[in-house]
Design a protein around this motif. Structure first.
Motif, mmCIF file in Angstrom:
data_model
loop_
_atom_site.group_PDB
_atom_site.id
_atom_site.type_symbol
_atom_site.label_atom_id
_atom_site.label_comp_id
_atom_site.label_asym_id
_atom_site.label_seq_id
_atom_site.Cartn_x
_atom_site.Cartn_y
_atom_site.Cartn_z
ATOM 1 N N ARG A 6 81.336 38.837 60.755
ATOM 2 C CA ARG A 6 82.298 38.986 59.674
ATOM 3 C C ARG A 6 83.009 37.654 59.496
ATOM 4 N NH1 ARG A 6 87.620 40.097 58.603
ATOM 5 N NH2 ARG A 6 87.944 41.354 56.760
ATOM 6 N N ILE A 19 82.617 38.254 53.947
ATOM 7 C CA ILE A 19 81.169 38.388 54.128
ATOM 8 C C ILE A 19 80.911 39.048 55.471
ATOM 9 C CG2 ILE A 19 78.997 37.138 54.345
ATOM 10 C CD1 ILE A 19 80.251 34.899 52.706
ATOM 11 N N ASN A 20 80.002 40.042 55.471
ATOM 12 C CA ASN A 20 79.537 40.605 56.725
ATOM 13 C C ASN A 20 78.018 40.710 56.678
ATOM 14 O OD1 ASN A 20 78.740 43.107 55.584
ATOM 15 N ND2 ASN A 20 80.793 43.916 55.824
ATOM 16 N N HIS A 22 75.947 43.090 56.050
ATOM 17 C CA HIS A 22 75.289 43.924 55.047
ATOM 18 C C HIS A 22 75.766 43.710 53.621
ATOM 19 C CE1 HIS A 22 73.348 46.118 58.236
ATOM 20 N NE2 HIS A 22 74.529 46.250 58.834
ATOM 21 N N SER A 23 76.952 43.134 53.419
ATOM 22 C CA SER A 23 77.480 43.015 52.065
ATOM 23 C C SER A 23 78.549 41.926 52.006
ATOM 24 C CB SER A 23 78.085 44.346 51.611
ATOM 25 O OG SER A 23 79.209 44.669 52.384
ATOM 26 N N TRP A 24 79.105 41.757 50.823
ATOM 27 C CA TRP A 24 80.210 40.827 50.614
ATOM 28 C C TRP A 24 81.232 41.530 49.722
ATOM 29 C CZ3 TRP A 24 81.066 39.675 45.539
ATOM 30 C CH2 TRP A 24 80.003 39.874 44.675
ATOM 31 N N SER A 25 82.464 41.046 49.728
ATOM 32 C CA SER A 25 83.493 41.638 48.887
ATOM 33 C C SER A 25 84.518 40.583 48.497
ATOM 34 C CB SER A 25 84.187 42.801 49.606
ATOM 35 O OG SER A 25 84.859 42.338 50.746
ATOM 36 N N SER A 40 83.522 45.601 46.490
ATOM 37 C CA SER A 40 82.419 45.286 47.373
ATOM 38 C C SER A 40 81.112 45.200 46.605
ATOM 39 C CB SER A 40 82.308 46.361 48.452
ATOM 40 O OG SER A 40 81.165 46.162 49.231
ATOM 41 N N SER A 41 80.148 44.477 47.162
ATOM 42 C CA SER A 41 78.830 44.367 46.542
ATOM 43 C C SER A 41 78.067 45.686 46.609
ATOM 44 C CB SER A 41 78.018 43.274 47.224
ATOM 45 O OG SER A 41 77.773 43.606 48.578
ATOM 46 N N THR A 42 78.487 46.613 47.451
ATOM 47 C CA THR A 42 77.844 47.917 47.554
ATOM 48 C C THR A 42 78.414 48.917 46.566
ATOM 49 O OG1 THR A 42 79.382 48.617 49.281
ATOM 50 C CG2 THR A 42 77.317 47.600 49.997
ATOM 51 N N ARG A 44 81.749 49.845 46.401
ATOM 52 C CA ARG A 44 82.996 50.450 46.865
ATOM 53 C C ARG A 44 84.187 49.676 46.325
ATOM 54 N NH1 ARG A 44 83.765 51.659 53.052
ATOM 55 N NH2 ARG A 44 82.546 53.446 52.419
ATOM 56 N N THR A 62 84.314 55.178 45.556
ATOM 57 C CA THR A 62 82.950 54.683 45.563
ATOM 58 C C THR A 62 82.338 54.941 44.200
ATOM 59 O OG1 THR A 62 82.774 55.171 47.895
ATOM 60 C CG2 THR A 62 80.733 54.804 46.720
#
Length: 65
Positions: A6, A19-20, A22-25, A40-42, A44, A62
């Protein structure tokens, strides 16, 4: 025990890129007494705010679709 990654970068005053693995925000806001908005890029979306004392407030939405 799993390995975690992270990293957080301050882009502008009041704007952070997180940044982690699995994704970024992107997080905006969060002044001394204001809310923080995270996208978030997912998909959320989270709004959070620190309240005085041992309390905190958070709302997570979400994206459907």
């Amino acid at each position: 025990m799993g390995l975690t990654f992270r990293k957080s970068f301050r882009i502008l005053p009041g704007v952070k890129l997180n940044i982690n693995r699995h994704s970024w925000s992107i997080t905006t806001g969060g002044g001394k007494h204001g809310p923080r908005h995270t996208h978030s890029s997912t998909g959320r979306r989270t709004t959070s705010m620190d309240l005085p004392g041992p309390f905190g407030w958070r709302k997570t939405t979400t994206k459907k679709g």
